[in-house]
Design a protein around this motif. Sequence first.
Motif, PDB file in Angstrom:
ATOM      1  N   PRO A 135       0.739  -1.186  -0.056  1.00  0.00           N
ATOM      2  CA  PRO A 135       0.095  -0.114  -0.101  1.00  0.00           C
ATOM      3  C   PRO A 135       0.938   1.214   0.021  1.00  0.00           C
ATOM      4  N   VAL A 136       0.295   2.265  -0.763  1.00  0.00           N
ATOM      5  CA  VAL A 136       1.149   3.539  -0.801  1.00  0.00           C
ATOM      6  C   VAL A 136       0.110   4.442  -0.637  1.00  0.00           C
ATOM      7  N   ASP A 137       0.529   5.499   0.332  1.00  0.00           N
ATOM      8  CA  ASP A 137      -0.425   7.030   0.345  1.00  0.00           C
ATOM      9  C   ASP A 137      -0.302   7.752  -0.704  1.00  0.00           C
ATOM     10  N   ILE A 138       1.096   8.323  -0.667  1.00  0.00           N
ATOM     11  CA  ILE A 138       1.120   9.458  -1.507  1.00  0.00           C
ATOM     12  C   ILE A 138       2.230   8.960  -2.733  1.00  0.00           C
ATOM     13  N   VAL A 139       2.135   9.400  -4.170  1.00  0.00           N
ATOM     14  CA  VAL A 139       3.057   9.052  -5.078  1.00  0.00           C
ATOM     15  C   VAL A 139       3.572  10.447  -5.480  1.00  0.00           C
ATOM     16  N   THR A 140       4.789  10.306  -5.619  1.00  0.00           N
ATOM     17  CA  THR A 140       5.479  11.646  -6.408  1.00  0.00           C
ATOM     18  C   THR A 140       6.288  11.374  -7.740  1.00  0.00           C
ATOM     19  N   ALA A 141       6.412  12.065  -8.651  1.00  0.00           N
ATOM     20  CA  ALA A 141       7.100  11.755  -9.768  1.00  0.00           C
ATOM     21  C   ALA A 141       7.532  13.226 -10.227  1.00  0.00           C
ATOM     22  N   LEU A 142       8.914  13.388 -10.168  1.00  0.00           N
ATOM     23  CA  LEU A 142       9.542  14.634 -10.604  1.00  0.00           C
ATOM     24  C   LEU A 142      10.303  14.254 -11.769  1.00  0.00           C
ATOM     25  N   HIS A 143       9.911  14.991 -12.775  1.00  0.00           N
ATOM     26  CA  HIS A 143      10.594  14.759 -14.014  1.00  0.00           C
ATOM     27  C   HIS A 143      10.824  13.522 -14.367  1.00  0.00           C
ATOM     28  N   ALA A 144       9.808  12.605 -14.220  1.00  0.00           N
ATOM     29  CA  ALA A 144       9.962  11.206 -14.615  1.00  0.00           C
ATOM     30  C   ALA A 144       9.854  11.132 -16.259  1.00  0.00           C
ATOM     31  N   CYS A 145      10.892  10.575 -16.820  1.00  0.00           N
ATOM     32  CA  CYS A 145      10.893  10.987 -18.417  1.00  0.00           C
ATOM     33  C   CYS A 145       9.768  10.380 -19.083  1.00  0.00           C
ATOM     34  N   GLU A 151       3.241   5.753 -16.318  1.00  0.00           N
ATOM     35  CA  GLU A 151       3.485   4.597 -15.570  1.00  0.00           C
ATOM     36  C   GLU A 151       3.115   5.054 -14.171  1.00  0.00           C
ATOM     37  N   ALA A 152       3.559   6.261 -13.791  1.00  0.00           N
ATOM     38  CA  ALA A 152       3.600   6.677 -12.494  1.00  0.00           C
ATOM     39  C   ALA A 152       2.026   6.793 -12.127  1.00  0.00           C
ATOM     40  N   ILE A 153       1.226   7.360 -12.888  1.00  0.00           N
ATOM     41  CA  ILE A 153       0.006   7.393 -12.692  1.00  0.00           C
ATOM     42  C   ILE A 153      -0.757   6.291 -12.531  1.00  0.00           C
ATOM     43  N   LEU A 157      -2.636   4.306  -9.137  1.00  0.00           N
ATOM     44  CA  LEU A 157      -3.795   3.617  -9.316  1.00  0.00           C
ATOM     45  C   LEU A 157      -3.904   2.439  -8.553  1.00  0.00           C
ATOM     46  N   LYS A 158      -2.711   1.294  -8.970  1.00  0.00           N
ATOM     47  CA  LYS A 158      -2.595  -0.144  -8.726  1.00  0.00           C
ATOM     48  C   LYS A 158      -2.356   0.127  -7.206  1.00  0.00           C
ATOM     49  N   HIS A 159      -1.692   0.994  -6.462  1.00  0.00           N
ATOM     50  CA  HIS A 159      -1.439   1.018  -5.088  1.00  0.00           C
ATOM     51  C   HIS A 159      -2.505   1.810  -4.359  1.00  0.00           C
ATOM     52  N   ASP A 160      -3.602   2.492  -4.953  1.00  0.00           N
ATOM     53  CA  ASP A 160      -4.590   3.105  -4.513  1.00  0.00           C
ATOM     54  C   ASP A 160      -4.251   4.150  -3.564  1.00  0.00           C
ATOM     55  N   ALA A 161      -3.157   5.170  -4.256  1.00  0.00           N
ATOM     56  CA  ALA A 161      -2.714   6.230  -3.761  1.00  0.00           C
ATOM     57  C   ALA A 161      -3.561   7.428  -3.351  1.00  0.00           C
ATOM     58  N   LYS A 162      -3.682   8.060  -2.324  1.00  0.00           N
ATOM     59  CA  LYS A 162      -4.577   9.027  -2.138  1.00  0.00           C
ATOM     60  C   LYS A 162      -4.419  10.437  -2.754  1.00  0.00           C
ATOM     61  N   THR A 163      -2.901  10.629  -2.713  1.00  0.00           N
ATOM     62  CA  THR A 163      -2.616  11.719  -3.318  1.00  0.00           C
ATOM     63  C   THR A 163      -1.542  11.540  -4.297  1.00  0.00           C
ATOM     64  N   ILE A 164      -1.280  12.301  -5.338  1.00  0.00           N
ATOM     65  CA  ILE A 164      -0.587  12.052  -6.527  1.00  0.00           C
ATOM     66  C   ILE A 164       0.109  13.511  -6.828  1.00  0.00           C
ATOM     67  N   ASP A 267      -4.816   2.905 -23.196  1.00  0.00           N
ATOM     68  CA  ASP A 267      -5.120   1.242 -23.053  1.00  0.00           C
ATOM     69  C   ASP A 267      -5.634   0.970 -21.888  1.00  0.00           C
ATOM     70  N   PHE A 268      -5.480   1.667 -20.802  1.00  0.00           N
ATOM     71  CA  PHE A 268      -6.103   1.205 -19.428  1.00  0.00           C
ATOM     72  C   PHE A 268      -7.441   1.471 -19.496  1.00  0.00           C
TER      73      PHE A 268
END
Length: 276
Positions: A135-145, A151-153, A157-164, A267-268
């Motif tokens: 489980p993950v609460d918060i996802v961050t992706a800074l300049h992910a190419c 993929e980060a989005i 979703l897969k980890h049911d993050a509340k904040t992105i 595709d999703f």
Amino acid sequence: MAAKPDKTEELADLWPGQSVPLLKALHILTQNGGLNADSRRKLKQVQHLAQLIKPAIDAALSHTDQPVLADLGAGKSYLGFVLYDLYFAPAGRGKVIGVEARPDLVATARRIAAESGFARMEFVEGRIGEAGVGPVDIVTALHACDTATDEAILFALKHDAKTIALVPCCQAELARELEDAKGPMQQLWRHPIQRREFGAHLTNVLRGLFLEAQGYKVRVTELTGLEHSLKNEFIFAARHQRANPRARAEFEKLAKDVGAAPSLLRDFLAAPSSAE
Ligand SMILES: C[S@@+](CC[C@H](N)C(=O)[O-])C[C@H]1O[C@@H](n2cnc3c(N)ncnc32)[C@H](O)[C@@H]1O
């Protein structure tokens, strides 16, 4: 004789409580405590992002005993280290997980975390799209190419993050698709530079709609002034409902009208499991 760096002024860029040894280990500060133009820019971006994410981290710490933040496409893990140093270490709980494809960067980050005594930092070596971390609460992706932000989005979703929190990087996929896209708006992307810029803009518009469609409330703003980075769009998404069919219809209409969309998100939505 060259003027000595003004240490006081340079250290004024740091926040109270920010670890100088950590910033030296990350090579943001030189061994003399100096800060060059590149590292000052990076520090400003990371600190600004840290400030924007703080309310979400505070909320996660108040709702959950051991909140988890995943930083995706972590690179040298500047963001993860700064967030741990500023928020998770003083709280004495919560975990930061960095996901990064390059083994050398993961090895260095693991070493710095061990040397800093950051026991609740972990690093996963591999692609974001293939990572599974619990489980993950918060996802961050800074300049992910490029498509790594998509993929980060999907990871969120897969980890049911509340904040992105996303600051997308360069985007090339839609510029390629637009080369063949014809229709009433095709003058908007006639020249290669326009395809690149319109393609990047369209990508982020569709990312925002996609996140809304998945039940997130989305805010899109500027991260820092353009003098700090040209890749400056900040997409912040907080979950507030299970789904939003209207946003999904807007995503599908825009993608159809223009004739292009980020393939991972398209595709999703096309998968049978995503049907309402
Ligand atoms: C431009 S760097 C940004 C690094 C860091 N977030 C920062 O802002 O300093 C992008 C990083 O994402 C990593 N990356 C790109 N695609 C990835 C993927 N699909 N999965 C995991 N890491 C990826 C690259 O190896 C690189 O280290």
